[in-house]
Design a protein around this motif. Structure first.
Motif, PDB file in Angstrom:
ATOM      1  N   PHE A  68      20.294 -31.622 -26.314  1.00  9.02           N
ATOM      2  CA  PHE A  68      19.571 -30.839 -25.315  1.00  9.02           C
ATOM      3  C   PHE A  68      18.445 -31.669 -24.692  1.00  9.02           C
ATOM      4  CE2 PHE A  68      16.419 -27.565 -24.079  1.00  9.02           C
ATOM      5  CZ  PHE A  68      17.216 -26.799 -23.235  1.00  9.02           C
ATOM      6  N   ALA A  69      17.746 -32.444 -25.523  1.00  8.91           N
ATOM      7  CA  ALA A  69      16.656 -33.289 -25.026  1.00  8.91           C
ATOM      8  C   ALA A  69      17.176 -34.346 -24.057  1.00  8.91           C
ATOM      9  CB  ALA A  69      15.932 -33.951 -26.192  1.00  8.91           C
ATOM     10  N   LEU A  70      18.361 -34.878 -24.334  1.00 14.77           N
ATOM     11  CA  LEU A  70      18.956 -35.858 -23.424  1.00 14.77           C
ATOM     12  C   LEU A  70      19.164 -35.246 -22.038  1.00 14.77           C
ATOM     13  CD1 LEU A  70      21.712 -37.382 -25.758  1.00 14.77           C
ATOM     14  CD2 LEU A  70      19.538 -38.459 -25.120  1.00 14.77           C
ATOM     15  N   VAL A  71      19.613 -34.005 -22.012  1.00 16.79           N
ATOM     16  CA  VAL A  71      19.851 -33.310 -20.749  1.00 16.79           C
ATOM     17  C   VAL A  71      18.533 -33.050 -20.019  1.00 16.79           C
ATOM     18  CG1 VAL A  71      20.636 -31.127 -19.741  1.00 16.79           C
ATOM     19  CG2 VAL A  71      22.008 -32.259 -21.499  1.00 16.79           C
ATOM     20  N   VAL A  72      17.548 -32.550 -20.746  1.00 16.59           N
ATOM     21  CA  VAL A  72      16.239 -32.266 -20.137  1.00 16.59           C
ATOM     22  C   VAL A  72      15.616 -33.539 -19.567  1.00 16.59           C
ATOM     23  CG1 VAL A  72      13.857 -31.570 -20.658  1.00 16.59           C
ATOM     24  CG2 VAL A  72      15.773 -30.205 -21.508  1.00 16.59           C
ATOM     25  N   GLU A  73      15.727 -34.637 -20.302  1.00 14.03           N
ATOM     26  CA  GLU A  73      15.175 -35.914 -19.845  1.00 14.03           C
ATOM     27  C   GLU A  73      15.787 -36.334 -18.513  1.00 14.03           C
ATOM     28  OE1 GLU A  73      15.140 -40.623 -21.204  1.00 14.03           O
ATOM     29  OE2 GLU A  73      15.537 -39.074 -22.709  1.00 14.03           O
ATOM     30  N   GLU A  74      17.096 -36.231 -18.395  1.00 11.45           N
ATOM     31  CA  GLU A  74      17.765 -36.642 -17.165  1.00 11.45           C
ATOM     32  C   GLU A  74      17.341 -35.777 -15.976  1.00 11.45           C
ATOM     33  OE1 GLU A  74      19.590 -39.274 -16.470  1.00 11.45           O
ATOM     34  OE2 GLU A  74      19.325 -39.941 -18.539  1.00 11.45           O
ATOM     35  N   ILE A  75      17.245 -34.468 -16.187  1.00  7.23           N
ATOM     36  CA  ILE A  75      16.858 -33.570 -15.096  1.00  7.23           C
ATOM     37  C   ILE A  75      15.406 -33.787 -14.707  1.00  7.23           C
ATOM     38  CG2 ILE A  75      16.588 -31.148 -14.423  1.00  7.23           C
ATOM     39  CD1 ILE A  75      18.946 -30.553 -16.356  1.00  7.23           C
ATOM     40  N   ALA A  76      14.540 -33.994 -15.709  1.00  4.25           N
ATOM     41  CA  ALA A  76      13.112 -34.192 -15.434  1.00  4.25           C
ATOM     42  C   ALA A  76      12.836 -35.485 -14.687  1.00  4.25           C
ATOM     43  CB  ALA A  76      12.321 -34.159 -16.740  1.00  4.25           C
ATOM     44  N   LYS A  77      13.751 -36.424 -14.711  1.00  6.53           N
ATOM     45  CA  LYS A  77      13.570 -37.655 -13.939  1.00  6.53           C
ATOM     46  C   LYS A  77      13.437 -37.363 -12.452  1.00  6.53           C
ATOM     47  CE  LYS A  77      16.033 -40.824 -17.056  1.00  6.53           C
ATOM     48  NZ  LYS A  77      17.240 -41.679 -17.210  1.00  6.53           N
ATOM     49  N   VAL A  78      14.059 -36.280 -12.012  1.00  8.91           N
ATOM     50  CA  VAL A  78      14.028 -35.963 -10.582  1.00  8.91           C
ATOM     51  C   VAL A  78      13.270 -34.680 -10.270  1.00  8.91           C
ATOM     52  CG1 VAL A  78      16.205 -37.168 -10.189  1.00  8.91           C
ATOM     53  CG2 VAL A  78      16.241 -34.704 -10.602  1.00  8.91           C
ATOM     54  N   CYS A  79      13.203 -33.723 -11.244  1.00  5.32           N
ATOM     55  CA  CYS A  79      12.567 -32.437 -10.933  1.00  5.32           C
ATOM     56  C   CYS A  79      12.209 -31.695 -12.214  1.00  5.32           C
ATOM     57  CB  CYS A  79      13.503 -31.587 -10.075  1.00  5.32           C
ATOM     58  SG  CYS A  79      12.847 -29.955  -9.649  1.00  5.32           S
ATOM     59  N   THR A  80      10.929 -31.648 -12.543  1.00  5.06           N
ATOM     60  CA  THR A  80      10.531 -30.934 -13.758  1.00  5.06           C
ATOM     61  C   THR A  80      10.626 -29.419 -13.581  1.00  5.06           C
ATOM     62  OG1 THR A  80       8.199 -31.078 -13.125  1.00  5.06           O
ATOM     63  CG2 THR A  80       9.034 -32.778 -14.591  1.00  5.06           C
ATOM     64  N   ASN A  81      10.500 -28.935 -12.349  1.00  2.00           N
ATOM     65  CA  ASN A  81      10.704 -27.506 -12.126  1.00  2.00           C
ATOM     66  C   ASN A  81      12.090 -27.075 -12.585  1.00  2.00           C
ATOM     67  OD1 ASN A  81       8.338 -26.253 -10.888  1.00  2.00           O
ATOM     68  ND2 ASN A  81       8.700 -27.575  -9.125  1.00  2.00           N
ATOM     69  N   SER A  82      13.070 -27.926 -12.349  1.00  6.79           N
ATOM     70  CA  SER A  82      14.441 -27.606 -12.739  1.00  6.79           C
ATOM     71  C   SER A  82      14.634 -27.713 -14.250  1.00  6.79           C
ATOM     72  CB  SER A  82      15.418 -28.536 -12.014  1.00  6.79           C
ATOM     73  OG  SER A  82      15.379 -28.321 -10.615  1.00  6.79           O
ATOM     74  N   SER A  83      14.045 -28.724 -14.862  1.00  5.18           N
ATOM     75  CA  SER A  83      14.184 -28.870 -16.317  1.00  5.18           C
ATOM     76  C   SER A  83      13.509 -27.722 -17.055  1.00  5.18           C
ATOM     77  CB  SER A  83      13.611 -30.212 -16.783  1.00  5.18           C
ATOM     78  OG  SER A  83      12.211 -30.269 -16.601  1.00  5.18           O
ATOM     79  N   THR A  84      12.479 -27.147 -16.453  1.00  5.08           N
ATOM     80  CA  THR A  84      11.757 -26.043 -17.082  1.00  5.08           C
ATOM     81  C   THR A  84      12.624 -24.796 -17.223  1.00  5.08           C
ATOM     82  OG1 THR A  84       9.645 -26.893 -16.251  1.00  5.08           O
ATOM     83  CG2 THR A  84       9.690 -24.591 -16.898  1.00  5.08           C
ATOM     84  N   ILE A  85      13.628 -24.638 -16.368  1.00  3.95           N
ATOM     85  CA  ILE A  85      14.545 -23.509 -16.494  1.00  3.95           C
ATOM     86  C   ILE A  85      15.198 -23.513 -17.872  1.00  3.95           C
ATOM     87  CG2 ILE A  85      16.709 -22.511 -15.659  1.00  3.95           C
ATOM     88  CD1 ILE A  85      16.022 -23.585 -12.875  1.00  3.95           C
ATOM     89  N   LEU A  86      15.703 -24.659 -18.277  1.00  2.00           N
ATOM     90  CA  LEU A  86      16.385 -24.771 -19.564  1.00  2.00           C
ATOM     91  C   LEU A  86      15.401 -24.673 -20.717  1.00  2.00           C
ATOM     92  CD1 LEU A  86      18.924 -27.647 -18.748  1.00  2.00           C
ATOM     93  CD2 LEU A  86      19.252 -25.171 -18.589  1.00  2.00           C
TER      94      LEU A  86
END
Length: 380
Positions: A68-86
């Motif tokens: 799960f952290a791997l996924v959050v890291e990749e999304i947060a590279k471009v948009c933390t608003n989006s990673s915050t959903i998960l």
């Protein structure tokens, strides 16, 4: 570095492509609109990312915290608003997983996993932030119900939540041990969403005031027995802190990547500024700090997945170190861009503001240091 399975490598590649192609182009727009990014939630649903960390028996993906952290890291590279959903799905449902009955889990978790319902986590109060045990919200038994009264503060996504996990004292004489947890559904009489705070960043997720005025909740909505719910809240934070840290690593990496490309292209004194040792040293230090933070985050995730007695220590270490690194890296990235870095037209101002939030949410970095100190010192 942790060895990834072939499935994890495939997932990371897939999420990276999704983030670059679908999320990055709209990241600035999401921040500017200041509204919950429903379109990103839909994207996650279509790509099997919603509910990724929830158990499969509740329609979740059954992933471990490391994956799960791997996924959050990749999304947060471009948009933390989006990673915050998960990330929000995890924090708000953990007390339900720890304390809830099977009937409660079957009722509330599948809609969250499917992305049909947004959950919220109602712990913080105006006078109870770092010290949640000092909360004053009350829950009083009244036949087959509880009457809840109190005010919660800074509750993320409460304005769009289908339910809020609310913590309140059923026995104030027991202090922190007298805290119980309740599922309070949207539309319950006596539940009001008050002020939406004007935040510095992460504007797609509203930090809301939640007001409970003689809010009648069925006793069937209590999670577990009376008392002891605060320990479930702390377990939720133990799980989420490495995820916040992964988010910090991702946004720091995104800032570094942007600064590197800028430094290669920006010409001063007849050559790219990346040719200057001063810039090279800054970039080298940024990259080193990020990699050190990443490895600590991965270690913390593994400890959580193992159920290690030291997961709280490593989670706190990862959270404060990675977020401090994110703050330092984003500040330095702004500096490399000079005047351009300070402009809202460039993404680094957003990243710097987002980095600041990671030093505060899920427990301030000062509290994290206290947690670590208690673990390493023990009783003396």
């Amino acid at each position: 570095m942790d060895e990834l399975t072939s499935e994890q490598e495939m997932l990371v590649r897939s999420v990276r492509r999704l983030a670059q192609e679908k999320i990055a182009p709209v990241a600035e727009e999401i921040e500017e609109k200041g509204e919950y990014p429903w379109e990103i939630l839909e994207l996650f649903k279509k790509n099997g990312l919603s509910g990724l960390l929830l158990p499969e028996q509740y329609c979740g993906g059954g992933a471990d915290v490391f994956t799960f952290a791997l996924v959050v890291e990749e999304i947060a590279k471009v948009c933390t608003n989006s990673s915050t959903i998960l990330q929000g799905q995890v924090l708000s449902t953990k007390p339900l997983l720890v304390l809830g009955s099977e009937e409660q889990k079957q009722e509330y978790l599948p809609p969250v996993a499917r992305g049909e319902v947004i959950p919220a986590f109602g712990l913080t109060e105006p006078g109870a932030g770092s010290d949640p045990g000092s909360m004053v919200s009350r829950a009083v038994r009244d036949d087959g119900d509880y009457i809840l009264n109190g005010t919660k503060r800074f509750i993320s996504d409460a304005d769009v939540a289908g339910f809020i996990t609310v913590f309140a004292k059923t026995d104030p004489s027991q202090g922190a041990k007298g805290v119980s947890a309740f599922i309070v559904e949207k539309g319950t009489p006596g539940l009001t969403i008050g002020k939406r705070e004007k935040k510095m960043g992460s504007k797609a997720h509203q930090a809301c005031e939640v007001i409970l005025e003689d809010c009648r909740v069925p006793a069937a909505n209590r999670l577990g027995p009376e008392g002891g719910a605060l320990s479930a809240a702390l377990k939720a934070l133990d799980t989420c802190r490495p995820i916040v840290a992964a988010r910090a690593v991702g946004l720091a990496q995104g800032a570094l990547d942007y600064a590197i490309e800028y430094a290669k292209q920006r010409q001063q004194f007849g050559r790219p500024i990346a040719k200057f040792q001063a810039i090279q040293f800054m970039l080298a230090e940024m990259a080193t700090r990020i990699e050190a933070a990443r490895q600590l985050v991965y270690k913390a995730c593994r400890e959580v997945d193992r159920g290690s007695p030291e997961m709280s220590k490593y989670g706190a270490m990862a959270k404060f170190y990675a977020s401090d690194v994110a703050m330092k890296v984003t500040i330095d990235a702004v500096q490399i861009l000079g005047g351009y870095g300070y402009m809202e037209d460039y993404p680094l101002a957003r990243r710097m503001k987002d980095a600041k939030l990671t030093q505060i949410v899920e427990g301030t970095n000062q509290i994290q240091r206290t947690v670590v100190a208690r673990h390493i010192l023990g009783d003396f």
